[in-house]
Design an enzyme around this catalytic site. Structure first.
Site, short mmCIF file in Angstrom:
data_model
loop_
_atom_site.label_atom_id
_atom_site.label_comp_id
_atom_site.label_asym_id
_atom_site.label_seq_id
_atom_site.Cartn_x
_atom_site.Cartn_y
_atom_site.Cartn_z
N GLU A 1 201.25 17.47 30.73
CA GLU A 1 202.24 18.45 30.31
C GLU A 1 201.65 19.85 30.47
OE1 GLU A 1 203.19 17.11 26.14
OE2 GLU A 1 202.05 15.41 26.88
N HIS B 1 208.06 16.30 29.54
CA HIS B 1 207.26 15.26 28.88
C HIS B 1 207.41 13.88 29.55
CE1 HIS B 1 205.03 13.37 25.74
NE2 HIS B 1 205.09 14.39 24.92
N HIS C 1 206.96 20.31 19.50
CA HIS C 1 207.91 20.29 20.62
C HIS C 1 209.26 20.95 20.29
CE1 HIS C 1 205.01 18.10 22.82
NE2 HIS C 1 205.29 16.87 22.44
#
Ligand code: BGC
Length: 358
Positions: free
Chosen positions: A323, A189, A116
């Site tokens: 996502e 997210h 991420h």
């Protein structure tokens, strides 16, 4: 504060302080209301969707996303609750990627890998903000990610627009331009529980995913490079089924992660339906539309047990994330769609989470 009359209801955008960053910068929370039963609270730290309210079949206002109470809580936002993710969503093996014959290394923050966006991804940035006047309330968030930040080349100008549409969608437009060739893979997210956050597991939610192929992972949750058919596996959501039906199956890819944490290739290329979920208890249903190639379906297998916003207690499997993204570790797999963004070209994707009561 701006109000627009729309029939009997009121469309509004309200801006308030949400506290100060450790260096004294002000953080804001925006309350967006579409005047048609959908409202959201979004903070400028991490572009986090803190609350998302939808009316259920009995008209009960239900907050369908997991979150925390204060900025202090969000400064340690384990699990990336509600946050914008960038410059690269999901994992890059050992952080390494090759671009134009040069090797780069993205910030390593999960074992040997990059997750991420690295140590200080977009979820940890304070975004510039502007509310938009109009029939649909919107919030524009912008960020400059400098060349070399977390190992990524090119100054990247990022713009994310959150809009609450008239037809009850949270629409997220992701735009970016880089001063050099780079990789970009942006997502959000948010953890959803359509029965209301803190109301237990999402086992009984009925899910459809518009996908015939998924990418299995190795033990580090990194795609192995294979792209496998969902047929006759727990990954087949082409006919809607309860999320919990196969979540405890001993199918290796489920057992390894204690649930779903996988990338699904979404059928088609255009702006299309990627998934649809329905909560049988309160009739709240959500459709996900996107023009991105893939989507991570994650059943909050690693959500830390504890007390979160509004004193609600959360535990694993009490939410799901959808996502939208490029495939994880795509730069190392030339048969995956490439997340490379050429210098001065526009990265431009849209994802919508649309709510319906059935
Ligand atoms: C990843 C999970 C991870 C979660 C929270 C998801 O996108 O696929 O493995 O635990 O994000 O970081």
């Amino acid at each position: 504060m701006d109000f627009y009359l729309k029939g009997m209801s009121i469309v509004s955008v309200t801006k308030n302080s949400f506290g100060k960053m450790p260096d004294g910068q002000e953080v804001y929370v925006y309350l967006l209301d579409n005047g048609n039963g959908l409202s959201a609270e979004i903070i400028t730290y991490g572009g986090i969707v803190k609350n998302l309210y939808v009316n259920d079949k009995n008209g009960i206002k239900t907050d369908v996303v997991l979150g925390r109470d204060t900025l202090k809580d969000y400064l340690h936002n384990d699990g990336y609750l509600g946050a914008l993710i960038g410059r690269h969503a999901n994992r890059i093996a050992k952080g390494k990627f090759n671009l134009n014959g040069r090797e780069y290394c993205a910030g390593i923050n999960e074992g040997y890998n990059s997750l991420h966006g690295g140590n200080s991804g977009f979820d940890k940035k304070l975004w510039e903000s502007n509310a938009v006047d109009g029939a649909e309330p919107a919030l524009i968030l912008t960020l400059l990610s400098p060349d070399g930040e977390e190992g990524f080349p090119g100054d990247l100008k990022v713009k994310v627009i959150y809009t609450l549409t008239k037809d009850n969608a949270l629409k997220i437009e992701y735009k970016a331009v880089s001063s050099d060739d780079t990789v970009v893979n942006l997502t959000n997210h948010t953890y959803f529980n359509l029965a209301g956050h803190g109301s237990g597991t999402i086992d009984n939610h009925i899910l459809y995913i518009n996908s015939s192929f998924y990418t299995p992972n190795d033990g580090e949750c990194m795609p192995t490079g294979e792209v496998l058919s969902v047929k006759n596996t727990p990954f087949d959501f082409r006919e809607s089924k309860a999320i919990g039906r196969d979540m405890n199956s001993d199918f290796e890819q489920i057992r390894m992660f204690g649930g779903y944490d996988h990338n699904f290739a979404i059928e088609g290329r255009d702006y299309r339906l990627a998934a649809a979920v329905r909560c049988p208890n309160n009739g709240i249903a959500m459709e996900v539309y996107t023009d991105k190639p893939a989507m991570q379906f994650y059943t909050a297998n690693a959500l830390e047990k504890g007390i979160y916003k509004d004193s609600a207690e959360y535990d694993i499997h009490q939410a799901f994330c959808l996502e939208t993204q490029y495939f994880p570790n795509a730069m190392a797999n030339s048969h995956y769609p490439s997340p490379m963004l050429k210098k001065n070209e526009e990265y431009n994707f849209t994802t919508e989470y649309r709510f319906i009561v059935k």
